[in-house]
Design a protein around this motif. Structure first.
Motif, PDB file in Angstrom:
ATOM      1  N   UNK A  34     -32.988 -34.734 -19.862  1.00 41.64           N
ATOM      2  CA  UNK A  34     -33.993 -33.889 -19.487  1.00 41.64           C
ATOM      3  C   UNK A  34     -35.199 -34.759 -18.695  1.00 41.64           C
ATOM      4  N   UNK A  35     -35.628 -34.446 -17.800  1.00 38.68           N
ATOM      5  CA  UNK A  35     -37.028 -35.460 -17.276  1.00 38.68           C
ATOM      6  C   UNK A  35     -37.906 -34.194 -17.104  1.00 38.68           C
ATOM      7  N   UNK A  36     -39.378 -34.404 -17.881  1.00 31.95           N
ATOM      8  CA  UNK A  36     -40.124 -34.092 -17.126  1.00 31.95           C
ATOM      9  C   UNK A  36     -40.577 -33.981 -16.477  1.00 31.95           C
ATOM     10  N   UNK A  37     -41.022 -33.227 -15.459  1.00 33.58           N
ATOM     11  CA  UNK A  37     -41.714 -33.348 -13.965  1.00 33.58           C
ATOM     12  C   UNK A  37     -42.803 -33.195 -13.791  1.00 33.58           C
ATOM     13  N   UNK A  38     -43.883 -33.982 -13.920  1.00 34.03           N
ATOM     14  CA  UNK A  38     -45.785 -34.556 -13.568  1.00 34.03           C
ATOM     15  C   UNK A  38     -46.101 -34.532 -12.931  1.00 34.03           C
ATOM     16  N   UNK A  39     -44.493 -34.747 -11.389  1.00 36.98           N
ATOM     17  CA  UNK A  39     -45.924 -34.103 -10.568  1.00 36.98           C
ATOM     18  C   UNK A  39     -45.113 -33.498  -9.630  1.00 36.98           C
ATOM     19  N   UNK A  40     -45.471 -31.518  -9.474  1.00 34.38           N
ATOM     20  CA  UNK A  40     -44.457 -31.111  -9.107  1.00 34.38           C
ATOM     21  C   UNK A  40     -43.992 -31.474  -7.618  1.00 34.38           C
ATOM     22  N   UNK A  41     -45.322 -31.510  -6.641  1.00 34.05           N
ATOM     23  CA  UNK A  41     -45.453 -31.084  -5.435  1.00 34.05           C
ATOM     24  C   UNK A  41     -45.848 -33.162  -4.894  1.00 34.05           C
ATOM     25  N   UNK A  42     -44.364 -33.859  -5.736  1.00 35.44           N
ATOM     26  CA  UNK A  42     -44.623 -35.395  -4.991  1.00 35.44           C
ATOM     27  C   UNK A  42     -43.419 -35.458  -5.561  1.00 35.44           C
ATOM     28  N   UNK A  43     -42.773 -35.729  -4.831  1.00 35.50           N
ATOM     29  CA  UNK A  43     -40.938 -36.123  -4.681  1.00 35.50           C
ATOM     30  C   UNK A  43     -40.605 -37.260  -4.681  1.00 35.50           C
ATOM     31  N   UNK A  44     -41.150 -37.763  -6.316  1.00 33.93           N
ATOM     32  CA  UNK A  44     -40.343 -38.717  -7.061  1.00 33.93           C
ATOM     33  C   UNK A  44     -39.295 -39.289  -7.482  1.00 33.93           C
ATOM     34  N   UNK A  45     -39.212 -40.223  -6.903  1.00 27.06           N
ATOM     35  CA  UNK A  45     -37.582 -40.317  -7.674  1.00 27.06           C
ATOM     36  C   UNK A  45     -37.090 -40.286  -9.300  1.00 27.06           C
ATOM     37  N   UNK A  46     -38.427 -40.882 -10.122  1.00 27.82           N
ATOM     38  CA  UNK A  46     -38.073 -40.405 -11.024  1.00 27.82           C
ATOM     39  C   UNK A  46     -38.352 -39.121 -11.679  1.00 27.82           C
ATOM     40  N   UNK A  47     -38.826 -37.997 -10.714  1.00 28.89           N
ATOM     41  CA  UNK A  47     -38.433 -37.057 -11.149  1.00 28.89           C
ATOM     42  C   UNK A  47     -37.078 -36.274 -12.220  1.00 28.89           C
ATOM     43  N   UNK A  48     -36.362 -37.087 -10.831  1.00 26.72           N
ATOM     44  CA  UNK A  48     -34.747 -36.612 -10.398  1.00 26.72           C
ATOM     45  C   UNK A  48     -34.100 -37.866 -11.525  1.00 26.72           C
ATOM     46  N   UNK A  49     -34.280 -38.753 -12.286  1.00 27.15           N
ATOM     47  CA  UNK A  49     -33.253 -39.972 -12.601  1.00 27.15           C
ATOM     48  C   UNK A  49     -34.258 -40.676 -13.984  1.00 27.15           C
ATOM     49  N   UNK A  50     -33.149 -40.602 -15.200  1.00 22.82           N
ATOM     50  CA  UNK A  50     -33.908 -40.734 -16.230  1.00 22.82           C
ATOM     51  C   UNK A  50     -34.293 -42.725 -16.418  1.00 22.82           C
ATOM     52  N   UNK A  51     -33.172 -43.219 -15.583  1.00 19.65           N
ATOM     53  CA  UNK A  51     -33.574 -44.666 -16.126  1.00 19.65           C
ATOM     54  C   UNK A  51     -33.328 -45.273 -14.099  1.00 19.65           C
ATOM     55  N   UNK A  52     -32.670 -46.624 -14.729  1.00 21.82           N
ATOM     56  CA  UNK A  52     -32.358 -47.228 -13.150  1.00 21.82           C
ATOM     57  C   UNK A  52     -31.132 -47.587 -12.857  1.00 21.82           C
ATOM     58  N   UNK A  53     -30.271 -46.875 -14.125  1.00 20.98           N
ATOM     59  CA  UNK A  53     -28.690 -47.331 -14.249  1.00 20.98           C
ATOM     60  C   UNK A  53     -28.238 -46.017 -13.380  1.00 20.98           C
ATOM     61  N   UNK A  54     -28.629 -44.192 -13.504  1.00 25.27           N
ATOM     62  CA  UNK A  54     -28.383 -43.887 -12.858  1.00 25.27           C
ATOM     63  C   UNK A  54     -28.698 -43.273 -11.438  1.00 25.27           C
ATOM     64  N   UNK A  55     -30.253 -44.226 -11.347  1.00 21.67           N
ATOM     65  CA  UNK A  55     -30.196 -44.132  -9.922  1.00 21.67           C
ATOM     66  C   UNK A  55     -29.737 -44.615  -9.205  1.00 21.67           C
ATOM     67  N   UNK A  56     -29.214 -45.978  -9.849  1.00 22.00           N
ATOM     68  CA  UNK A  56     -28.265 -46.619  -8.688  1.00 22.00           C
ATOM     69  C   UNK A  56     -27.111 -46.127  -8.754  1.00 22.00           C
ATOM     70  N   UNK A  57     -26.205 -45.375  -9.525  1.00 25.15           N
ATOM     71  CA  UNK A  57     -24.899 -44.885 -10.190  1.00 25.15           C
ATOM     72  C   UNK A  57     -25.097 -43.644  -8.970  1.00 25.15           C
TER      73      UNK A  57
END
Length: 121
Positions: A34-57
């Motif tokens: 579960x990832x805490x959304x720090x910038x809800x109005x900003x669609x940052x990648x790290x609002x949706x992926x917990x680490x680089x491995x999950x992003x690349x998968x």
């Protein structure tokens, strides 16, 4: 909107770390982070992926669908202007001339290439 997102990594729930273990007694499971959304109005990648491995998968699994959103059939180009500039540099050469042993500084002309943007207006 929720203050949290679940990691979108397709294999996130299979990675064996203690932070993913949930449940009590004998009914334990590995759960997606579960990832805490720090910038809800900003669609940052790290609002949706917990680490680089999950992003690349995720990218590997969905790459063709992502590319279909905005296909590119030709190369993009940016007009530029090239300028060449001569300037003096120095290199060092070993001098064994009987007077002094060691390196001596030798000047030479070098060329620097400068790329400048062109204003299209």
């Amino acid at each position: 909107m929720s203050d949290y997102n679940w990691c979108h990594g397709p294999e996130c729930h299979t990675i064996q770390t203690q932070s993913r273990v949930r449940g009590s007694g004998d009914s334990k499971v590995l759960r997606t982070i579960k990832i805490k959304v720090y910038h809800p109005n900003n669609s940052r990648l790290w609002n949706y992926f917990c680490n680089q491995n999950c992003l690349m998968s995720y990218m590997q699994e969905h790459l063709q669908e992502i590319l279909k959103i905005a296909p590119r059939s030709k190369a993009l180009e940016t007009p530029i202007k090239i300028e060449k500039e001569k300037y003096e540099r120095h290199k060092y050469k070993w001098a064994d001339n009987g007077i002094s042993n060691g390196y001596e500084r030798v000047p030479y002309q070098a060329t620097r290439t400068i790329i400048k943007s062109v204003d299209n207006d």
